[in-house]
Enzyme design. Structure first.
Site, short mmCIF file in Angstrom:
data_model
loop_
_atom_site.label_atom_id
_atom_site.label_comp_id
_atom_site.label_asym_id
_atom_site.label_seq_id
_atom_site.Cartn_x
_atom_site.Cartn_y
_atom_site.Cartn_z
N CYS A 128 -20.90 66.90 69.11
CA CYS A 128 -20.41 68.02 69.92
C CYS A 128 -19.33 68.83 69.21
O CYS A 128 -18.94 69.89 69.69
CB CYS A 128 -19.88 67.52 71.25
N CYS B 96 -13.66 70.63 73.77
CA CYS B 96 -13.84 71.11 75.14
C CYS B 96 -12.66 70.70 76.02
O CYS B 96 -11.78 69.94 75.60
CB CYS B 96 -15.14 70.55 75.70
N CYS C 276 -15.74 62.11 75.32
CA CYS C 276 -14.36 62.60 75.18
C CYS C 276 -13.36 61.47 75.42
O CYS C 276 -12.38 61.33 74.67
CB CYS C 276 -14.11 63.74 76.15
N ASP D 217 -16.14 67.91 68.69
CA ASP D 217 -14.77 67.61 69.10
C ASP D 217 -14.04 66.84 68.00
O ASP D 217 -14.60 65.91 67.41
CB ASP D 217 -14.75 66.76 70.38
#
Length: 173
Positions: A66, A93, A136, A68
């Site tokens: 993603c 995000c 996350c 991150d």
């Protein structure tokens, strides 16, 4: 026959124009939990410490899927072994930023042994992260562990250098 794009446009317009009617029709509004929004809009402990400071441990982790990237740093009181400060910088995000912010709040003032027991599931539950955003909270847990590992490696390196230095040998004599 209504196309999928037309239906999305109608539903979106209905949610904005008449939220009560949209709710009555079972059209839910998606969004982040209020804790995620709070930590995203008002992130705690953003910043960085000097990575060369022997009392600082740095954890840098990322999720290639993603994009991150999370850097979490801890500052440890060497005598007590407690984390006295923590900060982060995250590129990602809202859920990644919120997870980092929560992690820094949770580690402050705690001994390293206790901090190692923080699990991603606890962070995810606290923030009410949906399954698609669990990575996350996993990054936050990994960043905490990486920061502690870095701090301990620095501590061992400085201890070894102190023993090998002439001043250390003179103190032993």
């Amino acid at each position: 026959m209504i196309t999928a794009a037309s239906k999305r446009l109608l539903v979106s317009g209905l949610k904005q124009a008449n939220p009560a009617l949209a709710a009555a029709m079972g059209i839910a509004r998606r969004g982040y939990h209020e804790r995620v929004v709070d930590h995203y809009n008002n992130p705690r402990n953003v910043g960085s410490f000097d990575k060369n400071d022997p009392a600082v441990g740095t954890g840098l982790v990322g999720a290639p899927a993603c994009g991150d990237v999370m850097k979490l740093q801890i500052k440890v009181d060497e005598e007590s072994g407690k984390i006295v400060d923590a900060c982060f910088k995250t590129f990602g995000c809202g859920s990644a930023i919120a997870s980092s912010s929560v992690a820094t709040e949770w580690v402050k003032g705690k001994p390293m042994e206790e901090v190692l027991s923080i699990k991603n599931t606890e962070i995810a539950k606290h923030l009410s992260l949906p399954p698609v955003k669990l990575h996350c909270s996993m990054l936050a847990e990994d960043a905490i562990k990486a920061a502690i590992k870095d701090y301990e490696a620095k501590k061992n390196k400085f201890a070894a250098n102190a023993e090998a230095s002439p001043a250390g040998k003179a103190a032993d004599a």
